[in-house]
Design a protein around this motif. Structure first.
Motif, PDB file in Angstrom:
ATOM      1  N   MET B   1       0.828  -1.212   0.000  1.00 44.40           N
ATOM      2  CA  MET B   1       0.000   0.000   0.000  1.00 44.40           C
ATOM      3  C   MET B   1       0.853   1.248   0.000  1.00 44.40           C
ATOM      4  O   MET B   1       0.561   2.213  -0.678  1.00 44.40           O
ATOM      5  N   ALA B   2       1.971   1.185   0.775  1.00 33.23           N
ATOM      6  CA  ALA B   2       2.850   2.339   0.820  1.00 33.23           C
ATOM      7  C   ALA B   2       3.617   2.469  -0.481  1.00 33.23           C
ATOM      8  O   ALA B   2       3.931   3.575  -0.904  1.00 33.23           O
ATOM      9  N   GLY B   3       3.872   1.359  -1.142  1.00 35.66           N
ATOM     10  CA  GLY B   3       4.700   1.363  -2.343  1.00 35.66           C
ATOM     11  C   GLY B   3       4.179   2.292  -3.427  1.00 35.66           C
ATOM     12  O   GLY B   3       4.893   3.221  -3.808  1.00 35.66           O
ATOM     13  N   THR B   9       4.607  10.026  -5.299  1.00 42.24           N
ATOM     14  CA  THR B   9       5.248  11.274  -4.862  1.00 42.24           C
ATOM     15  C   THR B   9       6.563  11.463  -5.592  1.00 42.24           C
ATOM     16  O   THR B   9       6.922  12.570  -5.961  1.00 42.24           O
ATOM     17  N   ALA B  10       7.309  10.365  -5.832  1.00 43.55           N
ATOM     18  CA  ALA B  10       8.592  10.488  -6.516  1.00 43.55           C
ATOM     19  C   ALA B  10       8.380  10.978  -7.947  1.00 43.55           C
ATOM     20  O   ALA B  10       9.225  11.664  -8.508  1.00 43.55           O
ATOM     21  N   ILE B  25       6.205  12.374   4.315  1.00 41.60           N
ATOM     22  CA  ILE B  25       6.219  12.041   5.743  1.00 41.60           C
ATOM     23  C   ILE B  25       4.791  11.859   6.249  1.00 41.60           C
ATOM     24  O   ILE B  25       4.493  10.928   7.004  1.00 41.60           O
ATOM     25  N   GLN B  26       3.919  12.782   5.799  1.00 40.59           N
ATOM     26  CA  GLN B  26       2.509  12.674   6.237  1.00 40.59           C
ATOM     27  C   GLN B  26       1.917  11.348   5.815  1.00 40.59           C
ATOM     28  O   GLN B  26       1.254  10.660   6.610  1.00 40.59           O
ATOM     29  N   SER B  27       2.186  10.961   4.573  1.00 41.60           N
ATOM     30  CA  SER B  27       1.580   9.709   4.088  1.00 41.60           C
ATOM     31  C   SER B  27       2.195   8.509   4.796  1.00 41.60           C
ATOM     32  O   SER B  27       1.495   7.541   5.106  1.00 41.60           O
ATOM     33  N   LEU B  28       3.499   8.629   5.087  1.00 42.82           N
ATOM     34  CA  LEU B  28       4.166   7.547   5.839  1.00 42.82           C
ATOM     35  C   LEU B  28       3.510   7.391   7.203  1.00 42.82           C
ATOM     36  O   LEU B  28       3.188   6.290   7.648  1.00 42.82           O
ATOM     37  N   TYR B  32       1.409   4.276   8.575  1.00 45.83           N
ATOM     38  CA  TYR B  32       1.839   3.610   9.802  1.00 45.83           C
ATOM     39  C   TYR B  32       0.652   3.467  10.740  1.00 45.83           C
ATOM     40  O   TYR B  32       0.411   2.393  11.294  1.00 45.83           O
ATOM     41  N   ASN B  33      -0.078   4.574  10.899  1.00 48.04           N
ATOM     42  CA  ASN B  33      -1.247   4.553  11.808  1.00 48.04           C
ATOM     43  C   ASN B  33      -2.281   3.560  11.354  1.00 48.04           C
ATOM     44  O   ASN B  33      -2.876   2.841  12.155  1.00 48.04           O
TER      45      ASN B  33
END
Lengths: 445, 129
Positions: B1-3, B9-10, B25-28, B32-33
Motif C-alpha cells: 500500500m505504501a509502495g 510522490t517520486a 512524511i505525512q503519508s508515511l 503507519y497509523n
C-alpha cells in the motif's frame, strides 16, 4: 691567698667546661710536623683540652699510635698540622684518611704552599689548589705586616660561626671550590687578594696584564676560599685550612686594629667545634604516622585517607653533652614517594611541643608501595634521612561511596527502564486477549 | 500500500520537492497509523522511550559528568539492552515476519523477551552501585 683563688677558679671553669664534648667521642690524635712547636699552638690545644678532649701527639713519621688499627679508627678525631710534610708513616695515606671519614671520624687538615700527599687528597674533595709556592697576597688594608699576612673579615653566613667575630689573621694558600654540594665554605679570601709567587714589584706587570684581561689565569677575588669544610654522606666532617698559622698563638694574640684582638682564637675554636661534630649536629629520634582521629599506625592505608606524619628531631648540645629537642628548623620537607614524590609538603615544627614536626596530608588517589621520606641536607648541618615504607591500597568493594547526587540521572534511567519494562509487560499481556479476539473476529467474518 | 504512494510522490516535479517531502512524511505517518497493529505501536512507544532515555543519559555523561562511570554504564547499558530485546520482540511478533519465524509463536517470543529483560535488569542493578 690570690693563688688559691686562681686555682679554685680554674678548677671551677674546668668542671663546667669538661662536659663540653663532641657527639662522637673525645679522643684526638694530633699529627704535628717536627718543624712546628706544640707551644706555639698552646691556645688552640689548651682550649681543646679544657673542653674535655684528650689530645695525643705524634710526629708524621712515628709508627705509634696508628690512626687506624685493624681497620678500625683508633681516635674519634684527627688533626693533621703537617703542611710541609712529604713522607708519612705507613698508616697515614690519603686512602686511610678517606677510610677514617667513612667511619665517622673527623679530620682537620692544614695545607701549605708545597706539594704534599695532602694536596692531592684535597683535589679529591673538589678543592682546586693553586700551583705550588703561590701563597695568598693582599696589599689592602694598609698595615705593618708582610703582604702574605692578611686580616680577613669573617662573614657570618654560616650558623657554625658567631656573628660579629673580629677579623682573622691569615697566612697561607687560597683554593677554588668545585661544585660539590657537600662543601661548606667558612672563610673566603678578601676581594682584593690574589695568589702569586712573589711579592716583589717585578712580577706586578704580569698581574696587571692578567687583571686587564678580565682576571684570566689569575687566582684572585672573594670566590676563593681559605677555610672550607666538607661533610661526607656518612656524616664524617673534614676541615681544610689553607695555612696552619691561623691556629697559632702569635696570630691569636695579634691585634687587628688598635685595641681589638683578632678573632683567631674563637674562630679556631668554633671551626674545631664544627669539625668535631659539636655544633650543627642533628638527629631524627623517631617518626610515626597514623590516620587522622586515630593514634596507632596502620599496616596499610587506603587511597585518599588523611594521614598525620610526625617526627622528632634533636640537636646535640655540647654544653650539656646531651641531645635536646630542637624546633628551630623551618624548611624541613616530607615526601610521600612511589619512585617519584607524589606529595612533597612542608613539615613544620609544632609550636607547643619542642622537637616535634608534624603535617597532615591526603594520600594521593594512587595505590602502590609508598615511602614517607624526610631528606634534610643543608650546608654545614648533619644530613637527616628517614624513610618509612607503607603500602597504599584501593578501597575495599564495600568502601566506595554510594548514592552520589551526580549519579541520580543514571539511577533514574535504570529505574525508569525497569518500570517501563513492567508497564510494557502489563499492557502487552492485557492487550493480548483483545488483539486475539479481534483477530478471531476478523477471521470469523 | 505504501509502495504505490511513494512512487507517485517520486513522480512529482522536482520544483516542489519540500512540499513533496512533507507530504511523503505525512503519508508515511498515515500508513503507519492505519496498517500497524496496536501491539506493535505499543512496542514502538517503548522503543522511542528507551531511545530518548539513552540519549538523555549519554548527553548528561558528555556534558555534565561521567562520574561515577559504573552508574553511567549501568543506566546507559540498561537502555541499550532493553532496546535490543524489545526490537527482537517486535521482529518476532510482527505478522509480516511470520514466514521467517515459523517455529516461534508470539507467546514464546514474549517469554524470551521477559526472561532476557529480567536477567538484564538483575545485572544492571548490581552494577549501578
Amino acid at each position: 691567698m690570690f693563688r688559691i683563688w686562681r686555682v679554685l677558679l680554674l678548677v671551677l671553669s674546668l668542671a663546667i667546661l669538661s662536659y663540653a664534648r663532641s657527639s662522637t667521642g673525645s679522643s684526638v690524635l694530633v699529627v704535628l710536623d717536627p718543624s712546628l712547636s706544640k707551644d706555639n699552638y698552646s691556645i688552640f690545644f689548651k682550649g681543646l683540652e679544657e673542653q674535655g678532649y684528650e689530645l695525643t701527639f705524634r710526629a708524621p713519621k712515628d709508627v705509634a699510635p696508628a690512626i687506624i688499627q685493624d681497620g678500625i679508627a683508633s681516635f674519634a678525631h684527627v688533626i693533621l698540622f703537617t703542611p710541609e710534610t712529604k713522607t708519612y708513616a705507613k698508616d697515614i695515606t690519603p686512602q686511610s684518611l678517606v677510610d677514617l671519614l667513612s667511619q665517622n671520624t673527623n679530620v682537620i687538615l692544614a695545607l701549605g704552599s708545597k706539594q704534599t700527599p695532602l694536596t692531592s687528597l684535597a683535589s679529591e674533595f673538589s678543592l682546586i689548589l693553586p700551583p705550588p709556592g703561590t701563597p695568598l697576597i693582599s696589599h689592602f688594608p694598609e698595615r705593618d705586616t708582610p703582604a702574605t699576612v692578611i686580616p680577613i673579615p669573617v662573614s657570618s653566613s654560616s650558623p657554625a660561626l658567631t656573628s660579629g667575630l673580629a677579623p682573622v689573621w691569615y697566612s697561607g694558600i687560597p683554593f677554588a671550590l668545585g661544585n660539590n654540594p657537600l662543601l661548606v665554605p667558612f672563610l673566603n679570601a678578601p676581594a682584593e687578594s690574589f695568589a702569586a709567587d712573589t711579592t716583589e714589584d717585578s712580577g706586578a706587570d704580569a698581574l696587571v696584564d692578567a687583571a686587564e684581561k678580565g682576571g684570566e689565569g689569575l687566582w684572585a677575588g672573594k670566590d676563593m676560599s681559605v677555610v672550607t669544610g666538607f661533610q661526607t654522606v656518612d656524616g664524617g666532617r673534614v676541615l681544610f685550612v689553607g695555612g696552619v698559622e691561623l691556629f697559632n698563638d702569635e696570630f691569636a694574640k695579634k691585634e687587628v686594629t688598635k685595641g681589638v684582638r683578632s678573632g683567631n682564637a674563637q674562630f679556631a675554636r668554633e671551626m674545631a667545634a664544627w669539625t668535631f661534630q659539636e655544633s650543627l649536629v642533628l638527629r631524627i629520634d623517631d617518626s610515626a604516622h597514623h590516620k587522622v582521629n586515630e593514634t596507632e599506625p596502620r599496616d596499610k592505608y587506603t587511597t585518599n585517607d588523611r594521614i598525620v606524619y610526625t617526627t622528632h628531631i634533636s640537636k646535640y648540645n655540647p654544653a650539656t653533652n646531651a641531645w635536646e629537642p630542637f624546633s628551630g628548623l623551618t624548611d624541613v620537607q616530607l615526601e610521600f614517594t612511589m619512585l617519584d614524590p607524589h606529595i612533597r609538603t612542608a613539615l613544620p615544627p609544632v609550636p607547643s611541643k619542642p622537637g616535634e614536626y608534624s603535617v597532615t596530608f591526603r594520600v594521593p588517589d594512587r595505590h602502590g608501595v609508598f615511602k614517607f621520606v624526610v631528606d634534610y641536607k643543608r650546608k654545614g648541618w648533619t644530613h637527616l634521612h628517614s624513610s618509612t615504607t607503607v603500602p597504599v591500597v584501593p578501597p575495599r568493594h564495600d568502601e566506595y561511596p554510594r548514592f552520589l547526587s551526580a549519579a541520580w540521572p543514571y539511577y533514574v534511567g535504570a529505574i525508569s527502564t525497569s518500570a517501563g519494562f513492567v508497564l510494557f509487560s502489563v499492557l502487552w499481556l492485557a492487550g493480548d486477549d483483545r488483539d486475539q479476539r479481534k483477530k478471531k473476529g476478523v477471521k470469523a467474518e | 500500500m505504501a509502495g504505490p504512494k511513494a512512487s507517485s510522490t517520486a513522480a512529482r516535479p522536482a520544483s516542489s520537492s519540500s512540499a513533496g517531502d512533507s507530504s511523503a512524511i505525512q503519508s508515511l505517518w498515515r500508513t503507519y497509523n492505519d496498517t500497524t497493529p496496536s501491539r506493535l505501536k505499543l512496542v514502538d512507544c517503548f522503543l522511542v522511550f528507551l531511545m530518548l532515555s539513552g540519549i538523555a543519559q549519554f548527553l548528561y555523561c558528555i556534558l555534565v559528568t561521567n562520574f561515577p562511570f559504573n552508574a553511567f554504564l549501568a543506566g546507559f547499558g540498561s537502555c541499550v539492552g532493553q532496546f535490543v530485546l524489545t526490537a527482537s520482540l517486535r521482529a518476532q511478533v510482527n505478522p509480516e515476519n511470520r514466514a521467517e519465524f515459523k517455529e516461534v509463536s508470539p507467546e514464546r517470543a514474549f517469554a524470551d523477551f521477559a526472561l532476557g529483560s529480567i536477567v538484564l535488569h538483575f545485572f544492571v542493578f548490581n552494577f549501578l552501585g
